[in-house]
Design a protein around this motif. Sequence first.
Motif, mmCIF file in Angstrom:
data_model
loop_
_atom_site.group_PDB
_atom_site.id
_atom_site.type_symbol
_atom_site.label_atom_id
_atom_site.label_comp_id
_atom_site.label_asym_id
_atom_site.label_seq_id
_atom_site.Cartn_x
_atom_site.Cartn_y
_atom_site.Cartn_z
ATOM 1 N N PHE B 34 143.693 67.882 -62.821
ATOM 2 C CA PHE B 34 144.582 67.388 -61.771
ATOM 3 C C PHE B 34 145.050 65.980 -62.085
ATOM 4 N N TYR B 51 145.921 74.550 -65.147
ATOM 5 C CA TYR B 51 144.727 75.342 -65.408
ATOM 6 C C TYR B 51 144.756 76.017 -66.784
ATOM 7 N N ASN B 92 137.503 69.333 -63.228
ATOM 8 C CA ASN B 92 136.378 70.087 -62.688
ATOM 9 C C ASN B 92 135.330 70.213 -63.785
ATOM 10 N N LYS B 94 131.409 71.307 -65.078
ATOM 11 C CA LYS B 94 130.328 72.242 -64.766
ATOM 12 C C LYS B 94 129.035 71.844 -65.460
ATOM 13 N N TYR B 97 126.218 69.930 -61.164
ATOM 14 C CA TYR B 97 126.715 70.870 -60.178
ATOM 15 C C TYR B 97 128.234 70.945 -60.297
ATOM 16 N N ASP B 98 128.779 71.979 -59.793
ATOM 17 C CA ASP B 98 130.201 72.253 -59.942
ATOM 18 C C ASP B 98 130.990 71.256 -59.101
ATOM 19 N N LYS B 99 131.659 70.307 -59.717
ATOM 20 C CA LYS B 99 132.341 69.286 -58.942
ATOM 21 C C LYS B 99 133.534 68.753 -59.715
ATOM 22 N N VAL B 100 134.320 67.959 -59.032
ATOM 23 C CA VAL B 100 135.469 67.307 -59.634
ATOM 24 C C VAL B 100 135.103 65.860 -59.923
ATOM 25 N N PHE B 102 136.618 62.187 -61.184
ATOM 26 C CA PHE B 102 137.852 61.407 -61.305
ATOM 27 C C PHE B 102 137.706 60.371 -62.408
#
Lengths: 111, 112
Positions: B34, B51, B92, B94, B97-100, B102
Amino acid sequence: DVKVTQSSRYLVKRTGEKVFLECVQDMDHENMFWYRQDPGLGLRLIYFSYDVKMKEKGDIPEGYSVSREKKERFSLILESASTNQTSMYLCATELGLYEQYFGPGTRLTVT
Amino acid sequence: QKEVEQNSGPLSVPEGAIASLNCTYSDRVSQSFFWYRQYSGKSPELIMSIYSNGDKEDGRFTAQLNKASQYVSLLIRDSQPSDSATYLCAVNLKTSYDKVIFGPGTSLSVIP
């Protein structure tokens, strides 16, 4: 359009006070996040929630707690505010595929 | 190595030129990328998501993704003074934990 609101744009509190920051979203998103943003440190994740009454610690949870009693509302609590918690606090909600939408932010000053 | 890296800038370009913003990331299995724009004193605003490998265009903005090189970029064509802002890359990850995550952001200044 996604709408995320935060309770205050600017807040000044004294050291030791209990501080509540509220975030409300109107899009029925499951996932909500609290970040703080500081110059030179970027956005740092404090807590997040994937469902009502569910919470997970982010990268810097110390000194903070959260509450999510309703799906649309996610509150950040500073149990005893300290000067090093002076920052911009940003709430975000997440649509599918990890797209996050931010509220306007609360600039908190602790004196 | 930091998880998401960007040149901090400031990047200065003349009005009408192409601004090129770059971002690299550490997690080979990242799937979602993003770009956010943040004006001074305001919150980040999502402007592009990508993506798949290749280019994605939206108006004057083009996002480019190269997963093999772990590199994502944002091109702004016909830059305007109103494009002056900090641009945050987000990925994103992995690995934990699955997170974004920045990036630190690149400051862009478009000179009239």
